[in-house]
Design a protein around this motif. Structure first.
Motif, PDB file in Angstrom:
ATOM      1  N   TYR A  62      16.654  65.440  30.743  1.00 49.08           N
ATOM      2  CA  TYR A  62      16.406  64.256  31.566  1.00 49.08           C
ATOM      3  C   TYR A  62      17.709  63.694  32.116  1.00 49.08           C
ATOM      4  O   TYR A  62      18.690  63.523  31.387  1.00 49.08           O
ATOM      5  CB  TYR A  62      15.709  63.195  30.708  1.00 49.08           C
ATOM      6  CG  TYR A  62      15.413  61.899  31.416  1.00 49.08           C
ATOM      7  CD1 TYR A  62      16.280  60.816  31.317  1.00 49.08           C
ATOM      8  CD2 TYR A  62      14.264  61.740  32.181  1.00 49.08           C
ATOM      9  CE1 TYR A  62      16.005  59.621  31.965  1.00 49.08           C
ATOM     10  CE2 TYR A  62      13.981  60.547  32.827  1.00 49.08           C
ATOM     11  CZ  TYR A  62      14.860  59.493  32.712  1.00 49.08           C
ATOM     12  OH  TYR A  62      14.587  58.314  33.352  1.00 49.08           O
ATOM     13  N   TYR A 112      21.141  55.143  38.378  1.00 45.93           N
ATOM     14  CA  TYR A 112      20.929  53.705  38.456  1.00 45.93           C
ATOM     15  C   TYR A 112      21.983  53.112  39.389  1.00 45.93           C
ATOM     16  O   TYR A 112      23.067  53.650  39.537  1.00 45.93           O
ATOM     17  CB  TYR A 112      21.111  53.032  37.089  1.00 45.93           C
ATOM     18  CG  TYR A 112      20.122  53.398  36.018  1.00 45.93           C
ATOM     19  CD1 TYR A 112      20.276  54.554  35.253  1.00 45.93           C
ATOM     20  CD2 TYR A 112      19.046  52.570  35.730  1.00 45.93           C
ATOM     21  CE1 TYR A 112      19.380  54.879  34.249  1.00 45.93           C
ATOM     22  CE2 TYR A 112      18.139  52.882  34.723  1.00 45.93           C
ATOM     23  CZ  TYR A 112      18.326  54.030  33.987  1.00 45.93           C
ATOM     24  OH  TYR A 112      17.433  54.350  32.985  1.00 45.93           O
ATOM     25  N   GLN A 148      16.767  51.641  38.567  1.00 44.65           N
ATOM     26  CA  GLN A 148      16.711  53.094  38.637  1.00 44.65           C
ATOM     27  C   GLN A 148      16.447  53.556  40.073  1.00 44.65           C
ATOM     28  O   GLN A 148      15.548  53.053  40.753  1.00 44.65           O
ATOM     29  CB  GLN A 148      15.623  53.635  37.710  1.00 44.65           C
ATOM     30  CG  GLN A 148      15.654  55.150  37.558  1.00 44.65           C
ATOM     31  CD  GLN A 148      14.491  55.664  36.755  1.00 44.65           C
ATOM     32  OE1 GLN A 148      13.339  55.369  37.056  1.00 44.65           O
ATOM     33  NE2 GLN A 148      14.776  56.433  35.714  1.00 44.65           N
ATOM     34  N   TYR A 173      15.057  59.945  39.134  1.00 40.51           N
ATOM     35  CA  TYR A 173      15.209  60.591  37.856  1.00 40.51           C
ATOM     36  C   TYR A 173      14.711  62.033  37.942  1.00 40.51           C
ATOM     37  O   TYR A 173      14.033  62.420  38.899  1.00 40.51           O
ATOM     38  CB  TYR A 173      14.463  59.838  36.742  1.00 40.51           C
ATOM     39  CG  TYR A 173      12.960  59.856  36.843  1.00 40.51           C
ATOM     40  CD1 TYR A 173      12.302  58.920  37.641  1.00 40.51           C
ATOM     41  CD2 TYR A 173      12.195  60.762  36.116  1.00 40.51           C
ATOM     42  CE1 TYR A 173      10.924  58.911  37.735  1.00 40.51           C
ATOM     43  CE2 TYR A 173      10.818  60.762  36.197  1.00 40.51           C
ATOM     44  CZ  TYR A 173      10.183  59.833  37.006  1.00 40.51           C
ATOM     45  OH  TYR A 173       8.816  59.826  37.097  1.00 40.51           O
ATOM     46  N   MET A 226      13.169  65.176  35.319  1.00 39.90           N
ATOM     47  CA  MET A 226      12.725  65.585  33.984  1.00 39.90           C
ATOM     48  C   MET A 226      13.282  66.952  33.593  1.00 39.90           C
ATOM     49  O   MET A 226      13.357  67.276  32.411  1.00 39.90           O
ATOM     50  CB  MET A 226      11.207  65.627  33.919  1.00 39.90           C
ATOM     51  CG  MET A 226      10.541  64.274  34.132  1.00 39.90           C
ATOM     52  SD  MET A 226      11.062  63.075  32.904  1.00 39.90           S
ATOM     53  CE  MET A 226      10.431  63.835  31.410  1.00 39.90           C
ATOM     54  N   ASP A 234      11.823  62.710  40.678  1.00 36.52           N
ATOM     55  CA  ASP A 234      10.852  61.709  41.111  1.00 36.52           C
ATOM     56  C   ASP A 234      11.579  60.406  41.391  1.00 36.52           C
ATOM     57  O   ASP A 234      12.693  60.176  40.922  1.00 36.52           O
ATOM     58  CB  ASP A 234       9.780  61.500  40.053  1.00 36.52           C
ATOM     59  CG  ASP A 234       8.482  60.969  40.644  1.00 36.52           C
ATOM     60  OD1 ASP A 234       7.471  60.935  39.918  1.00 36.52           O
ATOM     61  OD2 ASP A 234       8.465  60.585  41.843  1.00 36.52           O
ATOM     62  N   LYS A 235      10.894  59.562  42.162  1.00 37.94           N
ATOM     63  CA  LYS A 235      11.489  58.295  42.574  1.00 37.94           C
ATOM     64  C   LYS A 235      11.484  57.289  41.442  1.00 37.94           C
ATOM     65  O   LYS A 235      10.560  57.237  40.641  1.00 37.94           O
ATOM     66  CB  LYS A 235      10.709  57.734  43.758  1.00 37.94           C
ATOM     67  CG  LYS A 235      10.743  58.602  45.003  1.00 37.94           C
ATOM     68  CD  LYS A 235       9.873  58.006  46.107  1.00 37.94           C
ATOM     69  CE  LYS A 235       9.894  58.889  47.342  1.00 37.94           C
ATOM     70  NZ  LYS A 235       9.022  58.351  48.421  1.00 37.94           N
ATOM     71  N   GLY A 236      12.527  56.478  41.428  1.00 42.82           N
ATOM     72  CA  GLY A 236      12.575  55.338  40.536  1.00 42.82           C
ATOM     73  C   GLY A 236      12.128  54.093  41.275  1.00 42.82           C
ATOM     74  O   GLY A 236      11.243  54.156  42.131  1.00 42.82           O
ATOM     75  N   ASP A 237      12.783  52.990  41.010  1.00 42.32           N
ATOM     76  CA  ASP A 237      12.380  51.717  41.607  1.00 42.32           C
ATOM     77  C   ASP A 237      12.946  51.479  43.006  1.00 42.32           C
ATOM     78  O   ASP A 237      12.349  50.772  43.799  1.00 42.32           O
ATOM     79  CB  ASP A 237      12.816  50.572  40.691  1.00 42.32           C
ATOM     80  CG  ASP A 237      12.117  50.623  39.349  1.00 42.32           C
ATOM     81  OD1 ASP A 237      12.766  50.346  38.332  1.00 42.32           O
ATOM     82  OD2 ASP A 237      10.913  50.953  39.329  1.00 42.32           O
ATOM     83  N   PHE A 295      25.540  54.455  38.371  1.00 44.67           N
ATOM     84  CA  PHE A 295      25.660  55.108  37.085  1.00 44.67           C
ATOM     85  C   PHE A 295      24.671  56.262  36.983  1.00 44.67           C
ATOM     86  O   PHE A 295      23.505  56.119  37.312  1.00 44.67           O
ATOM     87  CB  PHE A 295      25.386  54.137  35.932  1.00 44.67           C
ATOM     88  CG  PHE A 295      26.427  53.083  35.765  1.00 44.67           C
ATOM     89  CD1 PHE A 295      26.195  51.787  36.204  1.00 44.67           C
ATOM     90  CD2 PHE A 295      27.642  53.386  35.168  1.00 44.67           C
ATOM     91  CE1 PHE A 295      27.152  50.810  36.056  1.00 44.67           C
ATOM     92  CE2 PHE A 295      28.614  52.403  35.011  1.00 44.67           C
ATOM     93  CZ  PHE A 295      28.363  51.125  35.461  1.00 44.67           C
ATOM     94  N   TYR A 350      14.973  58.151  24.758  1.00 42.03           N
ATOM     95  CA  TYR A 350      15.317  56.865  25.326  1.00 42.03           C
ATOM     96  C   TYR A 350      16.755  56.486  24.988  1.00 42.03           C
ATOM     97  O   TYR A 350      17.200  55.422  25.376  1.00 42.03           O
ATOM     98  CB  TYR A 350      14.346  55.794  24.811  1.00 42.03           C
ATOM     99  CG  TYR A 350      12.978  55.985  25.390  1.00 42.03           C
ATOM    100  CD1 TYR A 350      12.106  56.929  24.878  1.00 42.03           C
ATOM    101  CD2 TYR A 350      12.563  55.240  26.489  1.00 42.03           C
ATOM    102  CE1 TYR A 350      10.863  57.132  25.440  1.00 42.03           C
ATOM    103  CE2 TYR A 350      11.315  55.430  27.046  1.00 42.03           C
ATOM    104  CZ  TYR A 350      10.473  56.375  26.515  1.00 42.03           C
ATOM    105  OH  TYR A 350       9.243  56.569  27.068  1.00 42.03           O
ATOM    106  N   GLN A 394      20.069  57.054  26.056  1.00 43.32           N
ATOM    107  CA  GLN A 394      20.693  57.636  27.229  1.00 43.32           C
ATOM    108  C   GLN A 394      22.201  57.507  27.175  1.00 43.32           C
ATOM    109  O   GLN A 394      22.741  56.505  26.718  1.00 43.32           O
ATOM    110  CB  GLN A 394      20.134  56.984  28.495  1.00 43.32           C
ATOM    111  CG  GLN A 394      18.662  57.324  28.688  1.00 43.32           C
ATOM    112  CD  GLN A 394      18.092  56.901  30.013  1.00 43.32           C
ATOM    113  OE1 GLN A 394      18.810  56.542  30.950  1.00 43.32           O
ATOM    114  NE2 GLN A 394      16.782  56.945  30.114  1.00 43.32           N
TER     115      GLN A 394
END
Lengths: 114, 115
Positions: free
Chosen positions: B31, B35, B45, B48, B50, B56-59, B90, B102, B104
């Protein structure tokens, strides 16, 4: 997403213990509680995490309330190097549980006085 | 030493000039994530991944692209940078068991200024 509430800032003296509180009253049963910190001009750094039981590692201790609605990060002897923003984060399940995104709030700015 | 590296650390560019910020990790993590950090908005974010070829898209993905052709690398591409993309970026990675996913590891950051 379950939210966390932390004080904006706290102050401590060097070599004294520091207790950083975090409230997370909407935490779900499978949410882990993570703490990260960000030193000035650096990326966030993992500190500790837990689910139900208190946890200890070389950096800190994590005390989790019995009802899990709050937790406290404990630095046993603060040093000047511990001055940072401390973030209390609940695991974000994201879309379909496949995004391990960390949702950072504003955190607590810890000042350590010499 | 386990680490996430980013390059460049500082970049000043002009509007519309394509740029790439590289991110590399040596922990064999599946992963990876990008950010951005802005005053008053915290870390948000962007994208990201996997695993290789899975992104895939973050926010806040608008204006950014990513690719994951190798496990260790996750570059962030700004095809046409704009001043609102001036920020501190980052890269992070994680891997392993459920709870440790989780946990990271973050890179040192890239401070980008778009004029």
């Amino acid at each position: 997403d379950a939210k966390t509430t932390q004080p904006n800032s706290m102050e401590s003296n060097e070599e004294e213990p520091v207790h950083l509180p975090c409230n997370h009253s909407t935490i779900s049963g499978t949410d882990y509680i993570h703490w990260y910190r960000q030193l000035p001009s650096q990326g966030p750094e993992y500190v500790i995490h837990g689910l139900t039981s208190n946890v200890n590692n070389r950096m800190a201790s994590l005390a989790i309330a019995e009802d899990r609605k709050s937790s406290t990060l404990i630095l046993h002897r603060a040093t000047l190097r511990d001055a940072a923003v401390y973030y209390c984060i609940l695991r974000d399940k994201g879309r379909g549980g496949s995004n391990y995104k960390l949702t950072f709030g504003k955190g607590t700015l810890l000042t350590v006085n010499p | 030493e386990a680490q996430v590296t980013q390059n460049p650390r500082y970049l000043i560019t002009v509007t519309g000039k394509k740029l790439t910020v590289t991110c590399s990790q040596n922990m064999n993590h599946e992963y990876m994530s990008w950010y951005r950090q802005d005053p008053g908005l915290g870390l948000r974010q962007i994208y990201y991944s996997m695993n290789v070829e899975v992104t895939d898209k973050g926010d806040v993905p608008e204006g950014y692209k990513v690719s994951r052709k190798e496990k260790r690398n996750f570059p962030l591409i700004l095809e046409s940078p704009s001043p609102n993309q001036t920020s501190l970026y980052f890269c992070a990675s994680s891997g392993g068991t459920d709870s440790s996913l989780y946990t990271q590891y973050f890179g040192p950051g890239t401070r980008l200024t778009v004029l």
